[in-house]
Design a protein around this motif. Structure first.
Motif, PDB file in Angstrom:
ATOM      1  N   SER A   5      34.231  54.650  45.823  1.00  0.00           N
ATOM      2  CA  SER A   5      35.645  54.414  45.504  1.00  0.00           C
ATOM      3  C   SER A   5      36.502  54.494  46.757  1.00  0.00           C
ATOM      4  O   SER A   5      37.442  53.708  46.938  1.00  0.00           O
ATOM      5  N   ALA A  17      36.103  51.400  48.679  1.00  0.00           N
ATOM      6  CA  ALA A  17      36.937  50.343  48.093  1.00  0.00           C
ATOM      7  C   ALA A  17      38.379  50.468  48.582  1.00  0.00           C
ATOM      8  O   ALA A  17      39.046  49.461  48.853  1.00  0.00           O
ATOM      9  N   THR A  20      40.570  44.382  54.683  1.00  0.00           N
ATOM     10  CA  THR A  20      40.839  43.029  54.196  1.00  0.00           C
ATOM     11  C   THR A  20      42.023  42.403  54.927  1.00  0.00           C
ATOM     12  O   THR A  20      42.010  41.206  55.228  1.00  0.00           O
ATOM     13  N   VAL A  38      41.785  39.964  45.908  1.00  0.00           N
ATOM     14  CA  VAL A  38      40.921  40.684  44.966  1.00  0.00           C
ATOM     15  C   VAL A  38      39.535  40.052  44.932  1.00  0.00           C
ATOM     16  O   VAL A  38      38.510  40.750  44.901  1.00  0.00           O
ATOM     17  N   THR A  39      39.482  38.728  44.949  1.00  0.00           N
ATOM     18  CA  THR A  39      38.189  38.030  44.967  1.00  0.00           C
ATOM     19  C   THR A  39      37.372  38.417  46.193  1.00  0.00           C
ATOM     20  O   THR A  39      36.176  38.724  46.098  1.00  0.00           O
ATOM     21  N   LEU A  96      36.464  42.327  45.992  1.00  0.00           N
ATOM     22  CA  LEU A  96      35.517  42.618  44.907  1.00  0.00           C
ATOM     23  C   LEU A  96      34.138  42.043  45.220  1.00  0.00           C
ATOM     24  O   LEU A  96      33.106  42.694  44.983  1.00  0.00           O
ATOM     25  N   SER A  97      34.105  40.833  45.770  1.00  0.00           N
ATOM     26  CA  SER A  97      32.819  40.219  46.134  1.00  0.00           C
ATOM     27  C   SER A  97      32.113  41.061  47.182  1.00  0.00           C
ATOM     28  O   SER A  97      30.901  41.299  47.094  1.00  0.00           O
ATOM     29  N   LEU A 114      32.468  44.256  47.697  1.00  0.00           N
ATOM     30  CA  LEU A 114      32.027  45.525  47.103  1.00  0.00           C
ATOM     31  C   LEU A 114      30.755  45.342  46.261  1.00  0.00           C
ATOM     32  O   LEU A 114      29.831  46.156  46.333  1.00  0.00           O
ATOM     33  N   VAL A 115      30.719  44.261  45.487  1.00  0.00           N
ATOM     34  CA  VAL A 115      29.557  44.004  44.622  1.00  0.00           C
ATOM     35  C   VAL A 115      28.291  43.765  45.457  1.00  0.00           C
ATOM     36  O   VAL A 115      27.195  44.196  45.096  1.00  0.00           O
TER      37      VAL A 115
END
Length: 336
Positions: free
Chosen positions: A267, A270, A277, A121-122, A125-126, A128-129
Motif C-alpha cells: 500500500s 502504491a 508517476t 490511474v491506468t 494500477l497497471s 502495481l498489478v
C-alpha cells in the motif's frame, strides 16, 4: 459448574464487546485525524500556490495589458478579495464539486482532470498489478537461495536500482529500447485525448516498465527479508523436523505468514507510485495528472495546480490510511 461456564462466556462476550468498541473508537479517531490532516493540507496548498511569484492577471492578459484591464480581470477572478475569503470560496467550491476554471484554457478544471486522472490511474494500477507478483517471486527465490550467487546478484542489482531516480531509469530505458540501441517501443507516450490508454499498449510499455522496475527492486527486498525471518522461525523448524515436504512448508506455512507484513508495504508503494508517476508522465509526455501539473505550474494556472496537488495529497493519505489499517489487521491476526 454450569454457572462458572456461563460467567466465563459472559466475560468473554464483554471482553470482545470492549475490544470492538476500542477498535471502533480508534478508527473513528484516525478518520477525524485524517480529515484534519487534509484540511491542513488544503490550507498549505492554497497559501503556497498564492505565494508563487507573478501576477495571474498579467499571465492571462500578457505583458502589454493596461492597468484598467488587469484590474477588471483581478475583480472577475476574485483576486482582490482577502486571502482567507478566497480560500473559503475555493474550499466550499471543491466540497460542492466545483473545482474552478482553468486560467489558461478557460475550461472547467474537473473536465480537464477527468481524462487525465483516468490515464494516471491506468498507468499506476497497471504498474502495481505487474509489480506485485514479480516482487513476490523474486523475493522468495532470493530468500530460498540466500548467500548464493543469485542472492548476491539480486541484492546488488536491487540496491543500484533503488538508488537511481525514476527519471534516470526512464532515460536509460528510452535509450535502450526507444532510440539509440533498439527501436522496439515509442520513446514518448503521445495518446490522443479521445483514446483510452490501453488502446496504445506499445506506448505504455516504457512508462510502466520504469515504475515496475523501481517498485520491484524495493518490494522484493522486503519479501526476501520477511521470508527469511519466517523460514527461521520455530514453527517452520518444527514442521521440517516433522518431515513435511518443502512445498507444503513453503506454500502452506511460510508464505501466508511472510505476506502479512508485505501487504501494508505494498500500500505504501502504491502511495509512492503517485510521486513517481508525476516524474514518469513528464519524462514520457504521458497525458496524465503529473504532466498537467507541470504544465499548470509553468502557466501559473492556480486552480489547476491546487486541484492536482490536492488530489495527489488525498490519494497519498488514503493509501497510507489503508496501509495502517492492513498493518493493524495483520498484527491482530498474528496475535490471534
Amino acid at each position: 459448574m454450569t454457572e462458572m461456564i456461563a460467567i466465563s462466556e459472559k466475560r468473554a462476550t464483554e471482553s470482545a464487546k470492549h475490544k470492538r468498541g476500542r477498535t471502533m473508537k480508534k478508527w473513528i479517531g484516525k478518520a477525524v485525524q485524517g480529515v484534519l490532516t487534509l484540511f491542513l493540507v488544503s490550507l498549505l496548498i492554497f497559501f503556497a500556490t498564492q505565494a508563487m511569484p507573478g501576477d495571474v492577471a498579467r499571465v492571462i492578459l500578457g505583458v502589454n495589458a493596461t492597468p484598467e484591464r488587469l484590474e477588471v480581470v483581478r475583480e472577475q477572478l476574485g483576486l482582490n478579495l482577502p486571502l482567507f475569503q478566497q480560500y473559503t470560496q475555493w474550499l466550499f467550491g471543491i466540497l460542492r464539486g466545483d473545482w474552478g476554471t482553468s486560467l489558461t484554457s478557460g475550461a472547467p478544471v474537473a473536465d480537464i482532470l477527468g481524462m487525465r486522472l483516468r490515464n494516471s490511474v491506468t498507468l499506476g494500477l497497471s504498474a502495481l498489478v505487474i509489480m506485485l507478483p514479480i516482487a513476490l517471486v523474486l523475493g522468495v527465490i532470493a530468500a530460498q537461495l540466500k548467500d548464493r550467487a543469485f542472492d548476491h546478484l539480486f541484492m546488488g542489482t536491487s540496491m543500484v536500482i533503488n538508488a537511481v531516480p525514476e527519471f534516470v531509469l526512464g532515460t536509460v530505458l528510452i535509450a535502450l529500447f526507444g532510440t539509440t540501441v533498439f527501436h522496439w517501443f515509442p520513446p514518448v507516450a503521445l495518446i490522443p485525448p479521445t483514446d483510452m490508454p490501453w488502446w496504445h499498449i506499445a506506448a505504455l510499455v516504457l512508462p510502466i516498465t520504469t515504475l515496475v522496475t523501481g517498485g520491484v527492486a524495493y518490494l522484493s527486498r522486503l519479501v526476501r527479508v520477511s521470508f527469511i525471518d519466517v523460514m527461521n522461525s520455530e514453527y517452520i523448524q518444527t514442521a521440517q523436523l516433522k518431515g513435511l515436504s518443502t512445498r507444503r512448508i513453503l506454500y502452506r506455512h511460510a508464505l501466508p505468514n511472510a505476506l502479512a507484513p508485505i501487504i501494508p508495504a505494498a500500500s505504501l508503494v502504491a502511495a509512492f507510485l503517485i510521486g513517481g508517476t508525476v516524474v514518469v508522465e513528464y519524462l514520457f509526455s504521458y497525458p496524465g495528472i503529473g504532466s498537467v501539473l507541470i504544465e499548470a505550474v509553468g502557466n501559473r494556472d492556480l486552480p489547476l495546480i491546487q486541484a492536482v496537488v490536492l488530489i495527489i495529497a488525498t490519494a497519498y493519505f488514503v493509501f497510507n490510511f489503508i496501509a495502517d489499517l492492513l498493518s493493524e489487521a495483520g498484527a491482530g491476526a498474528r496475535k490471534g
